[in-house]
Design an enzyme around this catalytic site. Structure first.
Site, PDB file in Angstrom:
ATOM      1  N   HIS A   1      11.770   0.442  15.672  1.00 14.43           N
ATOM      2  CA  HIS A   1      13.206   0.287  15.411  1.00 14.43           C
ATOM      3  C   HIS A   1      13.381   0.529  13.912  1.00 14.43           C
ATOM      4  O   HIS A   1      13.160  -0.364  13.099  1.00 14.43           O
ATOM      5  CB  HIS A   1      13.673  -1.111  15.799  1.00 14.43           C
ATOM      6  CG  HIS A   1      13.617  -1.349  17.273  1.00 14.43           C
ATOM      7  ND1 HIS A   1      14.428  -0.654  18.159  1.00 14.43           N
ATOM      8  CD2 HIS A   1      12.853  -2.172  18.027  1.00 14.43           C
ATOM      9  CE1 HIS A   1      14.162  -1.053  19.399  1.00 14.43           C
ATOM     10  NE2 HIS A   1      13.214  -1.965  19.346  1.00 14.43           N
TER      11      HIS A   1
ATOM     12  N   GLU B   1       9.847   1.952  21.398  1.00 14.40           N
ATOM     13  CA  GLU B   1      11.274   1.597  21.354  1.00 14.40           C
ATOM     14  C   GLU B   1      11.982   2.341  20.220  1.00 14.40           C
ATOM     15  O   GLU B   1      12.806   1.773  19.505  1.00 14.40           O
ATOM     16  CB  GLU B   1      11.440   0.079  21.173  1.00 14.40           C
ATOM     17  CG  GLU B   1      10.718  -0.728  22.239  1.00 14.40           C
ATOM     18  CD  GLU B   1      10.944  -2.240  22.165  1.00 14.40           C
ATOM     19  OE1 GLU B   1      11.876  -2.681  21.458  1.00 14.40           O
ATOM     20  OE2 GLU B   1      10.186  -2.973  22.819  1.00 14.40           O
TER      21      GLU B   1
END
Ligand code: XIL
Length: 445
Positions: free
Chosen positions: A231, A259
């Site tokens: 992220h 992610e």
């Protein structure tokens, strides 16, 4: 079956292209570009949205899906002993219908647990039984259907100590080995991962994860991979990402980017979107460069289905497609990093400069810049960049470097000003850093 159908369609498109004289063939989906490089390309998904355009893009572009929330404990067992597998089942069925892998996410975490669990008061023995049962039930339900499980999520603090959680506080750090062992017993074919954020570059937290994985391997605990959530903030791809992936690979485990998103302060503009594309490109390229980096998954493929605006107020536009499902520059950058054709023709002749960090330690790092020419040449050169996080060049070789504020200028030495067409020149330097050490963009002038 599916791949021969795909090949047939591709051949048809190419033939039509030839017949009509157009040079532009249909863009190859990310999943096919990834497959050609041995990489799985995934996205987090919301089960209820898997129809229409959202479903089409998910099925066409990606070779894996991760339930964004549907497999978390709070989703599957909201009341004790009362299970709701609806969304998780739906996502698994979608994946199977589209020949996709499923990444199971996540079994052991401090967040998004059911309130009956977090509000209870449990002895260590009870906690251990609860966790064992949970893993048995969930992993067992999907036995044979999940390619990889994020077994343990976010176990570390930023300084590399263990995070205080229900699990750590009640069971000690051994909960990690227990969870992996139980998951392996419930589905021996699933690859088992530990997943965390801010472990993309070499730092205290990723080193703690490294040491944990090393010790688990030494003890024979089933651990197959590490997940780097990624992220990221615009312009802050850690310079040591590839080095870090490589060191985990050196332990004999796989690495997945699990992610990926790159958030920016809103509103987005073309400059930020171009920077974001460069950031996505460098993350995907770092994975592509290491054989054991097996999967790149984005945390939502559209800005319309991203956790960023609610988790980081004022930030957004963090995914490769905009909220109208139009591919952004980041989408094309991912495709290019996976070997796909560029949508804008490459310049016919140019010299370019590439900056990389070859090693980094607590306060210092060694960097290098390679100037390469193709269809052009240089008789002298000057490389310029601006550091983004207070870094300072302390010493350089094969160039003369000066720094004023954040701005660095390096000029060739007497013996390496000439860069022939098809050739390259590299110079190096040592620098100091603290906090973060993002890669700057180098221009030639
Ligand atoms: C996020 C989901 O995307 C959101 O919908 C939810 O509200 C909060 O969790 N790290 C993880 C993910 O491992 O499970 C998180 O997902 C994002 C951060």
């Amino acid at each position: 079956m599916r791949s021969s159908l795909r090949a047939g369609v591709a051949a048809l498109v190419a033939a039509v292209g030839l017949a009509t004289g157009t040079a532009h063939a249909a863009d190859t989906p990310l999943r096919d570009l990834g497959a050609a490089k041995g990489k799985v390309v995934g996205t987090a998904v919301t089960g209820s949205r898997l129809t229409g355009t959202y479903g089409d893009i998910t099925g066409t572009q990606f070779s894996a899906v991760t339930p964004g929330n549907a497999m978390k404990w709070g989703s599957v067992e909201p009341a004790r002993g009362s299970f709701d597998w609806t969304e998780a089942d739906q996502i698994v069925a979608f994946a199977q219908a589209h020949h996709q892998q499923v990444r199971g996410h996540t079994l052991v975490w401090h967040s998004q647990n059911p309130s009956w669990l977090t509000n209870g008061s449990w002895t260590s023995a009870q906690l251990s039984d609860l966790l064992h049962d949970h893993i048995d039930t969930e992993v067992g339900r999907y036995k044979g259907e999940i390619a990889a499980w994020d077994v343990v999520n976010e176990p570390f603090n930023e300084d590399g100590t263990y995070r205080s959680t229900l699990w750590y506080d009640g069971l000690g750090s051994g909960y990690i080995a227990s969870a992996l062992t139980w998951a392996h017993a419930a589905d021996p074919d699933a690859k088992l991962y530990i997943n965390d954020y801010n472990v993309e570059g070499v730092n205290a937290k990723s080193t703690a994860l490294y040491n944990l994985v090393k010790s688990l391997k030494q003890q024979g605990v089933p651990i197959d991979g590490v997940g780097l959530q990624a992220h990221l903030i615009l312009g802050q791809v850690p310079a040591t990402l590839q080095q870090n992936i490589q060191r985990f690979a050196g332990l004999g485990v796989d690495v997945a980017i699990t992610e990926l998103d790159v958030r920016m302060q809103l509103p987005a503009d073309s400059t930020k979107l171009a920077r974001q594309a460069a950031d996505f490109r460098s993350v995907v390229a770092a994975c592509a460069a290491v054989t054991r980096c097996v999967n790149v998954t984005v945390w939502g493929f559209t800005d319309d289905d991203s956790w960023v605006p609610s988790a980081f107020p004022g930030y957004g536009a963090a995914t490769p497609y905009d909220e109208n499902y139009q591919p952004k520059p980041a989408y094309h950058a991912i495709a290019e990093a996976l070997g796909g054709g560029t949508t804008t023709p490459p310049p016919t002749g140019a010299c370019t400069a590439a900056y990389s960090v070859s090693s980094q330690w607590n306060t210092g790092f060694t960097g290098q810049v390679t100037i390469s020419c193709s269809g052009a040449s240089l008789s002298s050169w000057k490389a310029n960049w601006t550091f983004g996080a207070g870094q300072q060049v302390t010493q350089a070789w094969n160039a003369a470097c000066t720094q004023s504020g954040a701005a660095v200028t390096c000029t060739n030495a007497s013996y390496n000003g000439s860069v022939p067409d098809g050739g390259s020149v590299t110079f190096g330097f040592n620098g100091s850093w603290s906090g973060s050490n993002p890669v700057p963009t180098v221009t030639l002038g």
